[in-house]
Motif scaffolding. Structure first.
Motif, PDB file in Angstrom:
ATOM      1  N   SER A 122       0.814  -1.229   0.000  1.00  0.00           N
ATOM      2  CA  SER A 122       0.000   0.000   0.000  1.00  0.00           C
ATOM      3  C   SER A 122       0.842   1.271   0.000  1.00  0.00           C
ATOM      4  O   SER A 122       0.424   2.303   0.523  1.00  0.00           O
ATOM      5  CB  SER A 122      -0.978   0.014   1.187  1.00  0.00           C
ATOM      6  OG  SER A 122      -1.906  -1.041   1.074  1.00  0.00           O
ATOM      7  N   THR A 123       2.034   1.190  -0.572  1.00  0.00           N
ATOM      8  CA  THR A 123       2.867   2.377  -0.759  1.00  0.00           C
ATOM      9  C   THR A 123       3.261   2.455  -2.232  1.00  0.00           C
ATOM     10  O   THR A 123       3.265   1.448  -2.949  1.00  0.00           O
ATOM     11  CB  THR A 123       4.146   2.338   0.085  1.00  0.00           C
ATOM     12  OG1 THR A 123       5.000   1.274  -0.388  1.00  0.00           O
ATOM     13  CG2 THR A 123       3.823   2.125   1.560  1.00  0.00           C
ATOM     14  N   GLU A 176      -6.138   6.330   4.455  1.00  0.00           N
ATOM     15  CA  GLU A 176      -4.940   7.158   4.572  1.00  0.00           C
ATOM     16  C   GLU A 176      -3.824   6.691   3.641  1.00  0.00           C
ATOM     17  O   GLU A 176      -3.031   7.504   3.151  1.00  0.00           O
ATOM     18  CB  GLU A 176      -4.451   7.188   6.026  1.00  0.00           C
ATOM     19  CG  GLU A 176      -4.142   5.839   6.622  1.00  0.00           C
ATOM     20  CD  GLU A 176      -3.885   5.919   8.125  1.00  0.00           C
ATOM     21  OE1 GLU A 176      -4.086   7.014   8.706  1.00  0.00           O
ATOM     22  OE2 GLU A 176      -3.489   4.911   8.722  1.00  0.00           O
ATOM     23  N   GLY A 177      -3.778   5.384   3.348  1.00  0.00           N
ATOM     24  CA  GLY A 177      -2.782   4.883   2.409  1.00  0.00           C
ATOM     25  C   GLY A 177      -3.028   5.414   1.003  1.00  0.00           C
ATOM     26  O   GLY A 177      -2.087   5.775   0.286  1.00  0.00           O
ATOM     27  N   ASP A 178      -4.307   5.471   0.600  1.00  0.00           N
ATOM     28  CA  ASP A 178      -4.650   6.018  -0.712  1.00  0.00           C
ATOM     29  C   ASP A 178      -4.307   7.505  -0.789  1.00  0.00           C
ATOM     30  O   ASP A 178      -3.784   7.984  -1.795  1.00  0.00           O
ATOM     31  CB  ASP A 178      -6.139   5.814  -1.010  1.00  0.00           C
ATOM     32  CG  ASP A 178      -6.489   4.356  -1.300  1.00  0.00           C
ATOM     33  OD1 ASP A 178      -5.555   3.563  -1.554  1.00  0.00           O
ATOM     34  OD2 ASP A 178      -7.685   4.018  -1.267  1.00  0.00           O
ATOM     35  N   ILE A 179      -4.609   8.239   0.270  1.00  0.00           N
ATOM     36  CA  ILE A 179      -4.310   9.678   0.277  1.00  0.00           C
ATOM     37  C   ILE A 179      -2.810   9.921   0.127  1.00  0.00           C
ATOM     38  O   ILE A 179      -2.376  10.816  -0.615  1.00  0.00           O
ATOM     39  CB  ILE A 179      -4.818  10.333   1.577  1.00  0.00           C
ATOM     40  CG1 ILE A 179      -6.345  10.260   1.657  1.00  0.00           C
ATOM     41  CG2 ILE A 179      -4.365  11.793   1.661  1.00  0.00           C
ATOM     42  CD1 ILE A 179      -6.913  10.719   2.983  1.00  0.00           C
ATOM     43  N   ASN A 180      -2.014   9.108   0.806  1.00  0.00           N
ATOM     44  CA  ASN A 180      -0.561   9.286   0.775  1.00  0.00           C
ATOM     45  C   ASN A 180       0.058   8.855  -0.556  1.00  0.00           C
ATOM     46  O   ASN A 180       1.188   9.263  -0.866  1.00  0.00           O
ATOM     47  CB  ASN A 180       0.093   8.502   1.913  1.00  0.00           C
ATOM     48  CG  ASN A 180      -0.258   9.052   3.283  1.00  0.00           C
ATOM     49  OD1 ASN A 180      -0.553  10.235   3.414  1.00  0.00           O
ATOM     50  ND2 ASN A 180      -0.243   8.201   4.292  1.00  0.00           N
ATOM     51  N   SER A 181      -0.653   8.038  -1.325  1.00  0.00           N
ATOM     52  CA  SER A 181      -0.047   7.449  -2.518  1.00  0.00           C
ATOM     53  C   SER A 181      -0.704   7.850  -3.834  1.00  0.00           C
ATOM     54  O   SER A 181      -0.158   7.572  -4.899  1.00  0.00           O
ATOM     55  CB  SER A 181      -0.067   5.918  -2.402  1.00  0.00           C
ATOM     56  OG  SER A 181       0.636   5.488  -1.249  1.00  0.00           O
ATOM     57  N   ALA A 197      -4.811  13.570  -2.477  1.00  0.00           N
ATOM     58  CA  ALA A 197      -4.179  14.479  -1.513  1.00  0.00           C
ATOM     59  C   ALA A 197      -4.688  15.906  -1.680  1.00  0.00           C
ATOM     60  O   ALA A 197      -4.810  16.657  -0.702  1.00  0.00           O
ATOM     61  CB  ALA A 197      -2.657  14.431  -1.674  1.00  0.00           C
ATOM     62  N   GLY A 240      -7.914  11.254   6.656  1.00  0.00           N
ATOM     63  CA  GLY A 240      -7.371   9.946   6.334  1.00  0.00           C
ATOM     64  C   GLY A 240      -7.864   8.913   7.332  1.00  0.00           C
ATOM     65  O   GLY A 240      -7.818   9.130   8.551  1.00  0.00           O
TER      66      GLY A 240
END
Length: 216
Positions: A7-8, A105-110, A115, A133
């Motif tokens: 998930s990154t 939150e993983g989707d937002i960060n990646s 974002a 997130g």
């Protein structure tokens, strides 16, 4: 071959590179929003890659030429109705000016477009949207929702169980907040007020992937 990434962006790209370099692999299907988004960034692909979970291709400025991507070996599927249209319909159903957007939150960060989604929505519709997130805690979500919020719009909350989704809807109702689903039709069964995602969406995506594989 099945590879599970972490998930990154880095983990997803490592897995994709492994498959692209493996001579025993003929075709890659990116089963995830992060993976599908990263596939769009590739300008050179040595073998076919299908990205079936692209969130709002128009908003992401996904490559397009005619009815295809225009990138050799890249096939993608746009998920559902464009966000702008969803927002217009939802605001007709439930007038709001201070919504909260819930995304993993993983989707937002990646996924870069997520974002900046709250800022985009705020500017486009002259409202005050806030992004939160989401991990695996309903309590943390409720604590993060500020006073004055008048609606909650949720993407895929992948780390919450069905029981937790029901708990979230109940707690939102206690605060008088309508829950609107931006991505998952099944959330209606847990008490969400509305969605524009079609029923059996996963089956429809699977059929489209099968058609792409057949054509390839």
């Amino acid at each position: 071959m099945i590879l599970e990434a972490d998930s990154t962006i880095e983990g997803v790209n490592r897995s994709l590179d492994r498959l692209l370099e493996n001579p025993d692999c003929d075709l890659v299907i990116m089963l995830g929003m992060i993976g599908s988004t990263e596939a769009l960034q590739r300008i050179s692909l040595p073998k076919p890659v299908i990205a079936p979970l692209v969130y709002d291709a128009e908003l992401q400025k996904a490559p397009r030429a005619g009815v295809g991507s225009g990138v050799p070996n890249l096939y993608y599927i746009n998920l559902g109705v464009p966000l702008d249209h969803k927002m217009q319909v939802f605001r007709d159903l439930v007038p709001f000016n201070n919504p909260v957007l819930l995304f993993d939150e993983g989707d937002i960060n990646s996924i870069p477009v997520l974002a900046g989604l709250a800022t985009y929505v705020s500017n486009e519709f002259s409202i005050n949207a806030k992004m939160i997130g989401v991990g695996d805690s309903v309590e943390d979500i409720m604590k993060a929702i500020p006073e004055g919020t008048d609606a909650v719009l949720a993407g895929g909350l992948w780390r919450l169980s069905r029981e937790q989704i029901k708990e979230l809807v109940q707690k939102l109702a206690e605060r008088g907040l309508p829950a609107l689903s931006l991505a998952i039709y099944d959330y209606l069964e847990s008490g969400f007020y509305a969605t524009m995602s079609p029923p059996e969406m996963e089956e429809q995506i699977a059929r489209q992937v099968a058609i792409n594989v057949h054509e390839i």
